[in-house]
Motif scaffolding. Sequence first.
Motif, PDB file in Angstrom:
ATOM      1  N   LYS A  98       4.100   5.767  -3.998  1.00 35.50           N
ATOM      2  CA  LYS A  98       3.499   6.253  -2.757  1.00 35.50           C
ATOM      3  C   LYS A  98       2.251   5.466  -2.379  1.00 35.50           C
ATOM      4  O   LYS A  98       2.124   5.008  -1.246  1.00 35.50           O
ATOM      5  CB  LYS A  98       3.152   7.733  -2.868  1.00 35.50           C
ATOM      6  N   PHE A  99       1.327   5.302  -3.324  1.00 36.28           N
ATOM      7  CA  PHE A  99       0.049   4.669  -2.992  1.00 36.28           C
ATOM      8  C   PHE A  99       0.017   3.171  -3.304  1.00 36.28           C
ATOM      9  O   PHE A  99      -0.679   2.427  -2.627  1.00 36.28           O
ATOM     10  CB  PHE A  99      -1.087   5.388  -3.714  1.00 36.28           C
ATOM     11  N   GLN A 101       2.927   1.097  -3.631  1.00 40.22           N
ATOM     12  CA  GLN A 101       3.998   0.407  -2.914  1.00 40.22           C
ATOM     13  C   GLN A 101       4.137   0.884  -1.468  1.00 40.22           C
ATOM     14  O   GLN A 101       5.012   0.412  -0.747  1.00 40.22           O
ATOM     15  CB  GLN A 101       5.334   0.611  -3.650  1.00 40.22           C
ATOM     16  N   HIS A 102       3.324   1.874  -1.071  1.00 45.06           N
ATOM     17  CA  HIS A 102       3.351   2.423   0.296  1.00 45.06           C
ATOM     18  C   HIS A 102       4.740   2.942   0.659  1.00 45.06           C
ATOM     19  O   HIS A 102       5.214   2.743   1.775  1.00 45.06           O
ATOM     20  CB  HIS A 102       2.851   1.402   1.322  1.00 45.06           C
ATOM     21  N   GLN A 103       5.373   3.603  -0.282  1.00 48.76           N
ATOM     22  CA  GLN A 103       6.706   4.162  -0.098  1.00 48.76           C
ATOM     23  C   GLN A 103       6.561   5.659   0.227  1.00 48.76           C
ATOM     24  O   GLN A 103       6.087   6.423  -0.607  1.00 48.76           O
ATOM     25  CB  GLN A 103       7.513   3.992  -1.394  1.00 48.76           C
ATOM     26  N   PRO A 104       6.956   6.107   1.440  1.00 47.67           N
ATOM     27  CA  PRO A 104       6.808   7.521   1.782  1.00 47.67           C
ATOM     28  C   PRO A 104       7.644   8.414   0.851  1.00 47.67           C
ATOM     29  O   PRO A 104       8.662   7.980   0.302  1.00 47.67           O
ATOM     30  CB  PRO A 104       7.332   7.615   3.216  1.00 47.67           C
TER      31      PRO A 104
END
Length: 118
Positions: A98-99, A101-104
Amino acid sequence: MRKRPARQPFPEHLPRERVVEPAPTACHCCGGHRLRKLGEDITETLEVVPRQWKVIQHVREKFTCRDCEAISRAPAPFHATPRGWAGPGLLAMILFEKFGQHQPLNRQAERYAREGVP
């Protein structure tokens, strides 16, 4: 009064790792040593080993004292979140994706569902 949502069981196809917690050797009430097994409580935690899913079952056997009829068992295992089902490795992977790899979270959930873990 609100009704608590029922948690769905983990999928049966996931491998299980059974960890038996050490049983009490004496009654916590009277100190007697005549304990007899009464049953067991199983707490399941979902854990991930890099790209491999498994469920760890922590088994706490229940014993009853023959002298005072008190029930004894090992303390519950530690969880990173109270009453949580996610293991520390799974939480670390979710937070990194999430933080880092910026994967929702919804995309993570879709990917986990494709891997067989709803």
